[in-house]
Write a protein that holds these residues in place. Structure first.
Motif, mmCIF file in Angstrom:
data_model
loop_
_atom_site.group_PDB
_atom_site.id
_atom_site.type_symbol
_atom_site.label_atom_id
_atom_site.label_comp_id
_atom_site.label_asym_id
_atom_site.label_seq_id
_atom_site.Cartn_x
_atom_site.Cartn_y
_atom_site.Cartn_z
ATOM 1 N N TYR A 112 84.538 -87.263 4.830
ATOM 2 C CA TYR A 112 83.316 -86.425 4.317
ATOM 3 C C TYR A 112 83.889 -85.647 3.180
ATOM 4 C CZ TYR A 112 79.773 -82.719 3.605
ATOM 5 O OH TYR A 112 79.071 -82.089 3.340
ATOM 6 N N ARG B 156 69.625 -80.997 9.020
ATOM 7 C CA ARG B 156 70.176 -80.369 7.765
ATOM 8 C C ARG B 156 70.379 -78.896 8.021
ATOM 9 N NH1 ARG B 156 68.633 -84.055 3.615
ATOM 10 N NH2 ARG B 156 70.342 -83.213 2.668
ATOM 11 N N VAL B 157 71.508 -78.096 7.025
ATOM 12 C CA VAL B 157 71.858 -76.853 7.221
ATOM 13 C C VAL B 157 70.515 -75.945 7.413
ATOM 14 C CG1 VAL B 157 71.811 -76.194 4.516
ATOM 15 C CG2 VAL B 157 73.415 -75.064 6.130
ATOM 16 N N ARG C 138 81.006 -90.472 2.816
ATOM 17 C CA ARG C 138 80.228 -89.555 2.275
ATOM 18 C C ARG C 138 79.319 -90.168 1.280
ATOM 19 N NH1 ARG C 138 78.083 -83.995 1.809
ATOM 20 N NH2 ARG C 138 76.425 -84.416 0.146
ATOM 21 N N LYS D 42 69.228 -76.142 11.039
ATOM 22 C CA LYS D 42 70.375 -75.712 11.875
ATOM 23 C C LYS D 42 70.679 -74.258 12.244
ATOM 24 C CE LYS D 42 72.947 -80.079 11.663
ATOM 25 N NZ LYS D 42 73.840 -80.643 11.043
ATOM 26 N N PHE D 43 70.573 -73.675 10.647
ATOM 27 C CA PHE D 43 70.523 -72.105 10.726
ATOM 28 C C PHE D 43 69.527 -71.577 11.362
ATOM 29 C CE2 PHE D 43 73.569 -71.494 6.860
ATOM 30 C CZ PHE D 43 74.686 -72.191 7.543
ATOM 31 N N ASP E 213 82.646 -82.442 0.539
ATOM 32 C CA ASP E 213 81.356 -81.566 0.126
ATOM 33 C C ASP E 213 81.056 -81.729 -1.372
ATOM 34 O OD1 ASP E 213 79.350 -80.286 0.918
ATOM 35 O OD2 ASP E 213 80.097 -78.325 0.879
ATOM 36 N N GLN F 287 79.492 -72.840 -1.454
ATOM 37 C CA GLN F 287 78.790 -74.092 -2.100
ATOM 38 C C GLN F 287 77.374 -73.887 -2.259
ATOM 39 O OE1 GLN F 287 79.951 -73.659 1.140
ATOM 40 N NE2 GLN F 287 79.358 -75.086 2.351
ATOM 41 N N ILE G 95 75.301 -71.243 0.471
ATOM 42 C CA ILE G 95 75.208 -71.379 1.816
ATOM 43 C C ILE G 95 75.490 -69.983 2.763
ATOM 44 C CG2 ILE G 95 76.032 -72.679 3.994
ATOM 45 C CD1 ILE G 95 74.333 -74.285 1.799
ATOM 46 N N VAL H 285 78.719 -71.753 9.407
ATOM 47 C CA VAL H 285 79.020 -72.058 8.030
ATOM 48 C C VAL H 285 80.117 -72.780 7.762
ATOM 49 C CG1 VAL H 285 79.462 -70.936 5.988
ATOM 50 C CG2 VAL H 285 78.096 -69.720 7.644
ATOM 51 N N HIS H 286 80.107 -73.980 7.135
ATOM 52 C CA HIS H 286 81.033 -74.947 7.021
ATOM 53 C C HIS H 286 81.763 -74.401 5.619
ATOM 54 C CE1 HIS H 286 78.732 -78.371 8.926
ATOM 55 N NE2 HIS H 286 78.891 -77.330 9.756
HETATM 56 N N1 UDP Z 1 76.271 -76.528 6.307
HETATM 57 C C1 UDP Z 1 76.665 -75.457 6.675
HETATM 58 N N2 UDP Z 1 76.513 -75.543 8.143
HETATM 59 C C2 UDP Z 1 75.763 -76.503 8.821
HETATM 60 C C3 UDP Z 1 75.449 -77.530 8.185
HETATM 61 C C4 UDP Z 1 75.629 -77.671 6.745
HETATM 62 O O1 UDP Z 1 77.606 -74.637 6.124
HETATM 63 O O2 UDP Z 1 75.468 -76.278 10.198
HETATM 64 C C5 UDP Z 1 76.567 -77.035 4.771
HETATM 65 C C6 UDP Z 1 77.289 -78.394 4.192
HETATM 66 O O3 UDP Z 1 78.761 -78.317 4.526
HETATM 67 C C7 UDP Z 1 76.790 -78.335 3.015
HETATM 68 C C8 UDP Z 1 75.548 -77.654 2.682
HETATM 69 O O4 UDP Z 1 75.329 -76.678 4.066
HETATM 70 O O5 UDP Z 1 77.802 -77.717 2.184
HETATM 71 C C9 UDP Z 1 74.206 -78.695 2.612
HETATM 72 O O6 UDP Z 1 74.283 -79.421 3.957
HETATM 73 P P1 UDP Z 1 73.230 -80.444 4.244
HETATM 74 O O7 UDP Z 1 73.562 -81.157 5.476
HETATM 75 O O8 UDP Z 1 71.995 -79.716 4.324
HETATM 76 O O9 UDP Z 1 73.099 -81.517 3.219
HETATM 77 P P2 UDP Z 1 73.676 -81.638 1.798
HETATM 78 O O10 UDP Z 1 72.808 -80.857 0.826
HETATM 79 O O11 UDP Z 1 74.983 -81.584 1.721
HETATM 80 O O12 UDP Z 1 73.030 -83.311 1.460
#
Ligand code: UDP
Length: 321
Positions: free
Chosen positions: A276, A185-186, A144, A189-190, A278, A208, A246, A202-203
């Motif tokens: 990884y 990115r999140v 990470r 994807k959402f 977080d 977070q 998130i 949601v991870h």
């Molecule tokens: N995340 C999530 N679902 C996803 C992708 C990411 O819950 O489909 C979470 C991820 O675990 C992190 C946050 O969203 O806590 C932001 O993830 P991102 O990949 O956008 O980048 P980061 O801010 O961590 O660099």
């Protein structure tokens, strides 16, 4: 400064910066590995030059740096799910290519604009982070941190080049940029999951947080910093101060896309692998950039997300919900 080279010029931030600089009357060379569909419109612009090549090609870099007054070094592998699985490539592009770019800029006396990252601060729990906050990272056995580490090494090198050889530069630490064209990115994807009727994944427990920063606000900050010589030769946090969890983000995107909330909670390790970790909270202190160029992020999250959803709806050929 009139002539700009942008490495990663067709990526998410690079393409938006290219468009903005063209609107300002500048000439732009965009160096990137590929030409995405949205580049077609830019290609027709008389002051825009697309160069499809790898940033590892020193010959190409030399020619392009020679032609320009300023180099915006944006090229990087910036998505966590890529850099935890492609660590060597991330380091090659981050460090090898990064040092080459900086050296060429240094030796030719041009201006350097460098996009670093909020990842620099790692998991320092004392938010908001001022620019001189500690970097709190995990083990070098955890992939990470490879992206954060490569950006930090370049930050050190750039500072050293300024001290030793008066390199003229600005470094920005970007906090979770989003907007049309974002991939990997999140947020995107959402948006895709919501538009295509899948549960949002949601991870962790979704508690977070991130401070999501709309791309137009970011580009405005970049241009102000580039155009203000008194602001040069230091580093700035560039981000929104609004912290969003998130899980709240998942609710907001579902509502804006016209879907009832449907989530799947997944363990980080199951999705991202063992290498990884977080980051629980990531919040900038933006008082430095505010003082330097009077900048603050202004786009409300709902508005920016609305733009993203409209863009993606069209791109996917979907009808509005
Ligand atoms: N995340 C999530 N679902 C996803 C992708 C990411 O819950 O489909 C979470 C991820 O675990 C992190 C946050 O969203 O806590 C932001 O993830 P991102 O990949 O956008 O980048 P980061 O801010 O961590 O660099």
């Amino acid at each position: 400064m009139e002539r700009f080279l942008i490495t990663g010029g067709m990526g998410f931030l690079g393409s938006h910066l290219s468009e903005r600089l063209l609107r300002e009357g500048k000439e732009v060379w965009a160096l990137d590995l590929f030409e995405p569909p949205y580049a077609r419109r830019l290609r027709e612009h008389p002051r825009f030059h697309m160069v499809v090549d790898t940033i590892m090609n020193r010959g190409t870099l030399e020619k392009l740096v020679d032609r320009c007054d300023a180099v915006c070094h944006l090229a990087a592998i910036a998505c966590p799910d890529q850099y935890v699985h492609q660590t060597r490539k991330t380091m090659d592009i981050g460090l090898r290519a990064g040092f080459e770019v900086i050296d060429l800029v240094r030796l030719t006396g041009k201006f350097l604009f460098f996009t670093s990252t909020s990842e620099i601060y790692g998991r320092n729990p004392d938010v908001p982070w001022h620019e001189d906050a500690d970097r709190v990272l995990g083990s070098a056995e955890v992939d990470r941190w490879c992206y954060s580490t490569s950006k930090a090494a370049l930050e050190h090198y750039i500072r050293a080049c300024q001290l030793d050889e008066q390199l003229d530069y600005v470094t920005v630490r970007v906090f979770n940029a989003y907007g049309p064209r974002l991939r990997g990115r999140v947020l995107d994807k959402f948006v895709d999951d919501a538009l295509e009727g899948r549960p949002l994944t949601v991870h962790g427990d979704g508690s977070q947080t991130r401070c999501f920063t709309y791309v137009d606000d970011l580009i405005e900050a970049f241009v102000r910093l580039i155009e203000t010589p008194s602001a040069h030769n230091t580093v700035y946090n560039v981000g929104s101060s609004v912290e969003t969890s998130i899980l709240d983000l998942a609710h907001t995107i579902s509502a804006l896309a016209g879907r009832s909330p449907s989530f799947e909670f997944l363990k980080h390790a199951d999705v991202m692998g063992e290498s990884y970790e977080d980051i629980q909270r990531r919040v900038p202190d933006v008082s430095k950039i505010e003082r330097a160029v009077g900048w603050k992020a202004t786009t409300p999250l709902e508005l920016g997300l609305g733009e993203m959803i409209a863009y993606r709806t069209e791109e996917l050929g979907l009808a509005h919900a």
